[in-house]
Design a protein around this motif. Structure first.
Motif, PDB file in Angstrom:
ATOM      1  N   SER A 140      37.193  22.822  42.143  1.00  0.00           N
ATOM      2  CA  SER A 140      36.768  24.057  41.333  1.00  0.00           C
ATOM      3  C   SER A 140      35.815  24.887  42.262  1.00  0.00           C
ATOM      4  CB  SER A 140      36.037  23.874  39.923  1.00  0.00           C
ATOM      5  OG  SER A 140      34.963  22.907  40.266  1.00  0.00           O
ATOM      6  N   SER A 141      35.085  24.276  43.081  1.00  0.00           N
ATOM      7  CA  SER A 141      34.109  25.039  43.875  1.00  0.00           C
ATOM      8  C   SER A 141      34.801  25.875  44.858  1.00  0.00           C
ATOM      9  CB  SER A 141      33.067  24.162  44.500  1.00  0.00           C
ATOM     10  OG  SER A 141      31.961  23.945  43.504  1.00  0.00           O
ATOM     11  N   ILE A 142      36.020  25.022  45.416  1.00  0.00           N
ATOM     12  CA  ILE A 142      36.675  26.030  46.566  1.00  0.00           C
ATOM     13  C   ILE A 142      37.587  26.825  46.067  1.00  0.00           C
ATOM     14  CG2 ILE A 142      38.436  25.511  48.318  1.00  0.00           C
ATOM     15  CD1 ILE A 142      35.746  24.837  49.222  1.00  0.00           C
ATOM     16  N   GLY A 143      37.983  26.337  44.755  1.00  0.00           N
ATOM     17  CA  GLY A 143      39.174  27.386  44.209  1.00  0.00           C
ATOM     18  C   GLY A 143      38.391  28.531  43.539  1.00  0.00           C
ATOM     19  N   PHE A 144      37.108  28.450  42.930  1.00  0.00           N
ATOM     20  CA  PHE A 144      36.840  29.895  42.370  1.00  0.00           C
ATOM     21  C   PHE A 144      36.050  30.434  43.738  1.00  0.00           C
ATOM     22  CE2 PHE A 144      36.635  27.862  38.211  1.00  0.00           C
ATOM     23  CZ  PHE A 144      37.071  28.978  37.523  1.00  0.00           C
ATOM     24  N   GLY A 145      35.823  29.734  44.921  1.00  0.00           N
ATOM     25  CA  GLY A 145      35.373  30.451  46.274  1.00  0.00           C
ATOM     26  C   GLY A 145      36.597  31.388  46.497  1.00  0.00           C
ATOM     27  N   ILE A 146      37.779  30.806  46.676  1.00  0.00           N
ATOM     28  CA  ILE A 146      38.981  31.282  47.012  1.00  0.00           C
ATOM     29  C   ILE A 146      39.042  32.770  46.278  1.00  0.00           C
ATOM     30  CG2 ILE A 146      41.450  31.230  47.064  1.00  0.00           C
ATOM     31  CD1 ILE A 146      41.040  28.318  48.069  1.00  0.00           C
ATOM     32  N   PHE A 147      39.140  32.393  44.898  1.00  0.00           N
ATOM     33  CA  PHE A 147      39.289  33.489  43.896  1.00  0.00           C
ATOM     34  C   PHE A 147      38.163  34.577  44.034  1.00  0.00           C
ATOM     35  CE2 PHE A 147      38.097  35.062  39.430  1.00  0.00           C
ATOM     36  CZ  PHE A 147      39.061  35.704  39.169  1.00  0.00           C
ATOM     37  N   TYR A 148      36.994  34.388  44.448  1.00  0.00           N
ATOM     38  CA  TYR A 148      35.930  35.258  44.490  1.00  0.00           C
ATOM     39  C   TYR A 148      36.398  36.136  45.882  1.00  0.00           C
ATOM     40  CZ  TYR A 148      31.531  37.552  43.706  1.00  0.00           C
ATOM     41  OH  TYR A 148      30.573  38.487  43.492  1.00  0.00           O
ATOM     42  N   MET A 149      36.642  35.400  47.091  1.00  0.00           N
ATOM     43  CA  MET A 149      37.411  35.924  48.158  1.00  0.00           C
ATOM     44  C   MET A 149      38.216  36.914  47.982  1.00  0.00           C
ATOM     45  SD  MET A 149      38.418  34.212  51.803  1.00  0.00           S
ATOM     46  CE  MET A 149      40.010  33.653  51.211  1.00  0.00           C
ATOM     47  N   MET A 150      39.329  36.533  47.239  1.00  0.00           N
ATOM     48  CA  MET A 150      40.421  37.649  46.905  1.00  0.00           C
ATOM     49  C   MET A 150      39.866  38.743  46.227  1.00  0.00           C
ATOM     50  SD  MET A 150      43.382  36.496  47.981  1.00  0.00           S
ATOM     51  CE  MET A 150      44.190  34.783  48.436  1.00  0.00           C
ATOM     52  N   VAL A 151      38.853  38.659  45.238  1.00  0.00           N
ATOM     53  CA  VAL A 151      38.189  39.576  44.685  1.00  0.00           C
ATOM     54  C   VAL A 151      37.585  40.777  45.605  1.00  0.00           C
ATOM     55  CG1 VAL A 151      36.262  40.469  43.254  1.00  0.00           C
ATOM     56  CG2 VAL A 151      37.595  38.422  42.428  1.00  0.00           C
ATOM     57  N   ASN A 152      37.141  40.120  46.729  1.00  0.00           N
ATOM     58  CA  ASN A 152      36.371  40.942  47.651  1.00  0.00           C
ATOM     59  C   ASN A 152      37.191  41.299  48.581  1.00  0.00           C
ATOM     60  OD1 ASN A 152      33.461  41.079  47.308  1.00  0.00           O
ATOM     61  ND2 ASN A 152      33.728  38.790  46.645  1.00  0.00           N
ATOM     62  N   ILE A 153      38.611  40.821  48.911  1.00  0.00           N
ATOM     63  CA  ILE A 153      39.613  41.377  49.942  1.00  0.00           C
ATOM     64  C   ILE A 153      40.045  42.691  49.236  1.00  0.00           C
ATOM     65  CG2 ILE A 153      41.721  41.033  50.802  1.00  0.00           C
ATOM     66  CD1 ILE A 153      41.404  38.145  51.150  1.00  0.00           C
ATOM     67  N   GLY A 154      40.239  42.579  48.004  1.00  0.00           N
ATOM     68  CA  GLY A 154      40.585  43.655  47.188  1.00  0.00           C
ATOM     69  C   GLY A 154      39.681  44.781  47.053  1.00  0.00           C
ATOM     70  N   ALA A 155      38.417  44.379  47.019  1.00  0.00           N
ATOM     71  CA  ALA A 155      37.076  45.274  46.841  1.00  0.00           C
ATOM     72  C   ALA A 155      37.100  46.151  48.153  1.00  0.00           C
ATOM     73  CB  ALA A 155      35.970  44.517  46.267  1.00  0.00           C
ATOM     74  N   PHE A 156      37.344  45.250  49.269  1.00  0.00           N
ATOM     75  CA  PHE A 156      37.220  45.956  50.664  1.00  0.00           C
ATOM     76  C   PHE A 156      38.362  46.874  50.934  1.00  0.00           C
ATOM     77  CE2 PHE A 156      38.004  45.731  55.138  1.00  0.00           C
ATOM     78  CZ  PHE A 156      36.728  46.332  55.583  1.00  0.00           C
ATOM     79  N   ILE A 157      39.381  46.380  50.594  1.00  0.00           N
ATOM     80  CA  ILE A 157      40.671  47.251  50.946  1.00  0.00           C
ATOM     81  C   ILE A 157      40.728  48.551  50.308  1.00  0.00           C
ATOM     82  CG2 ILE A 157      43.403  47.278  51.021  1.00  0.00           C
ATOM     83  CD1 ILE A 157      43.183  44.388  51.701  1.00  0.00           C
ATOM     84  N   GLY A 158      40.492  48.455  49.002  1.00  0.00           N
ATOM     85  CA  GLY A 158      40.517  49.496  47.973  1.00  0.00           C
ATOM     86  C   GLY A 158      39.722  50.678  48.459  1.00  0.00           C
ATOM     87  N   PRO A 159      38.546  50.816  48.629  1.00  0.00           N
ATOM     88  CA  PRO A 159      37.680  51.850  49.214  1.00  0.00           C
ATOM     89  C   PRO A 159      38.208  52.369  50.459  1.00  0.00           C
ATOM     90  CG  PRO A 159      36.401  50.455  48.122  1.00  0.00           C
ATOM     91  CD  PRO A 159      37.742  49.691  48.267  1.00  0.00           C
ATOM     92  N   MET A 160      38.467  51.441  51.283  1.00  0.00           N
ATOM     93  CA  MET A 160      39.001  51.790  52.866  1.00  0.00           C
ATOM     94  C   MET A 160      40.278  52.686  52.736  1.00  0.00           C
ATOM     95  SD  MET A 160      36.687  50.515  54.834  1.00  0.00           S
ATOM     96  CE  MET A 160      37.304  50.619  56.300  1.00  0.00           C
TER      97      MET A 160
END
Length: 477
Positions: A140-160
């Motif tokens: 779960s720790s790595i799984g939700f870490g991956i999930f949160y990383m995906m959130v931030n990949i989207g959060a980074f690409i979107g405004p760019m």
């Protein structure tokens, strides 16, 4: 267990859900990171010219509504199926993004934003529950870490992406988000429905059950205290979107970053810079997502064996210090350093909130209980809106300060001018350049006092969470 071995334990549905999350966050942050300055910016730039207080109501209460509804929509997803609910969510998302640039009044924007919030509320508990159902205590720790990383990949690409088109037309910002979210209709073809308990209850009976469950949750004093404490964290955290972009646009001198890119990587200064030699505020704010993309897996690997409550306490403290410091200076390099501090705390603490609630939720009610994880976010958004609205307008709003200074000096400037024209006229009549007037207002009105408010909120949450862990929690979670 090594990180590589943990990766192999995730089923296909876990990865499909994470890609869907990436595109949804790309669409959301593509507009949301720009939303504060779109609402309050000068009308001659295509923005709406609303007050900071009006912005606070729209972003605060609109987003709070988004995070309250999952308490109900999680139950709907458990009953009717995750895939069907996702389809409806994407329909609402797409149409809302198309409608948003068609309105410009406070109530018009507020109404469409509420409609958009319904789509987001249908989406959120489903994806969180899918990740929870496709991970174990071991992963779960790595799984939700991956999930949160995906959130931030989207959060980074979107405004760019959307920042490339903002100067051409703000409308394109919303249309791009509509197109990106529509890609998830294709990904739904590869989404496999996770195992769930199907009941024969009617919708009315299901909702009645939800409110009964809400009563049970509210009767759990320890859990309610936890949710209240986490609400303080989200109040502080949301200033990243509600306050920081406006603060940077109004006060921070970003010319050092512009000059660096002009010499070394002209693409960024040409596409994310402005004619006055400053960088777009959202480009600077977006460093948070970039840092998380780079460091999230490392941080998650470090904290994976540490109790969630202890990790959250440290994470909240680091977050609070970082966010407060972003509002304390006009120096952009100092601001970027503070964003790095904030992001490290965010990476440690924020994913642990979802993980903690996911661990204590019954297996057959994951979506419902994940809905409760949004309750503190709901409260935090409402409070964040008030702080970024009326509190910011009184403590830090440059538009408010220049109007006060004009009145104090008895200058005659028409209120019908756009914000930019009003400021330029005021600077001229006071015998200053725009930057000189900005620096004068900084010294005279102390807009940096806002950082005391943010730090205070964060520290209260940290102390409360420490006491909660120390005195209320006996069992290990």
């Amino acid at each position: 267990m090594g990180v590589a071995k943990v990766f192999k334990k995730f089923p296909k549905t876990f990865w499909v859900a994470n890609i869907i999350e990436l595109f949804e966050r790309w669409a959301w942050y593509g507009f949301f990171m720009l939303f504060a300055n779109y609402l309050t910016g000068s009308v001659d730039t295509g923005a709406l010219g609303l007050t900071q207080t009006e912005k606070g109501y729209i972003m605060g209460f609109g987003t709070a509504f988004l995070y309250f509804l999952p308490v109900l929509t999680g139950s709907i997803a458990d009953k009717y199926g995750y895939k069907k609910v996702l389809f409806v969510a994407f329909v609402i998302y797409t149409t809302a993004f198309i409608f948003l640039p068609m309105v410009s009044s406070f109530w018009g924007v507020f109404g469409i934003f509420i409609y958009l919030a319904i789509g987001a509320a249908l989406f959120k508990p489903v994806i969180s529950a899918t990740v929870a159902k496709t991970t174990t205590d071991e992963t779960s720790s790595i799984g939700f870490g991956i999930f949160y990383m995906m959130v931030n990949i989207g959060a980074f690409i979107g405004p760019m992406v959307t920042l490339l088109f903002k100067n051409s037309s703000y409308d394109l910002v919303f249309y791009i988000s509509a197109g990106i979210i529509a890609l998830n209709f294709i990904l739904l073809l590869f989404y496999k429905e996770p195992d769930r308990v199907v009941t024969k209850e009617s919708l009315g009976e299901s909702l009645k059950t939800v409110f009964v469950n809400i009563g049970k949750v509210l009767a759990d004093f320890k859990f309610v205290v936890f949710l209240a404490i986490v609400a303080g964290f989200w109040t502080m955290y949301n200033q990243l979107f509600f306050t920081l972009p406006v603060f940077i646009a109004q006060w921070v001198d970003t010319s050092a970053v512009y000059d660096f890119f002009s010499v070394n990587i002209p693409f960024f200064s040409e596409n994310y810079g402005k004619a006055d030699g400053q960088m777009e505020a959202e480009f600077i704010t977006n460093f948070d997502a970039m840092f998380i993309i780079i460091f999230q897996i490392v941080v998650s690997s470090i904290v994976m064996r540490i109790k969630p409550l202890k990790t959250m306490t440290v994470g909240f403290l680091v977050c609070s210090i970082g966010m407060a410091l972003t509002l304390a200076t006009q120096n952009v390099m100092y601001t970027i350093g503070a964003i790095l501090i904030f992001s490290l705390g965010e990476m440690a603490g924020s994913p642990k909130i979802t993980e903690y609630i996911g661990r204590i939720a019954p297996l057959d009610k994951k979506a419902l209980y994940m809905g409760y994880s949004f309750i503190p976010v709901f409260v935090g958004n409402a409070l964040a809106g008030l702080i970024s609205g009326g509190v910011y307008q009184n403590l830090s709003d440059k538009t408010e300060f220049v109007q006060q200074e004009v009145a104090k000096r008895g200058l005659d400037i028409s209120d019908s001018l756009s914000q930019n024209d009003y400021f330029e006229t005021a600077a001229t009549q006071m015998g200053m350049s725009s930057r000189e007037l900005t620096n004068y207002l900084w010294d005279a009105y102390h807009p940096y006092d806002m950082w005391y408010v943010i730090l205070g909120i964060g520290l209260v949450s940290v102390i409360a969470l420490y006491l909660y862990d120390r005195f209320m929690m006996r069992e290990k979670k």
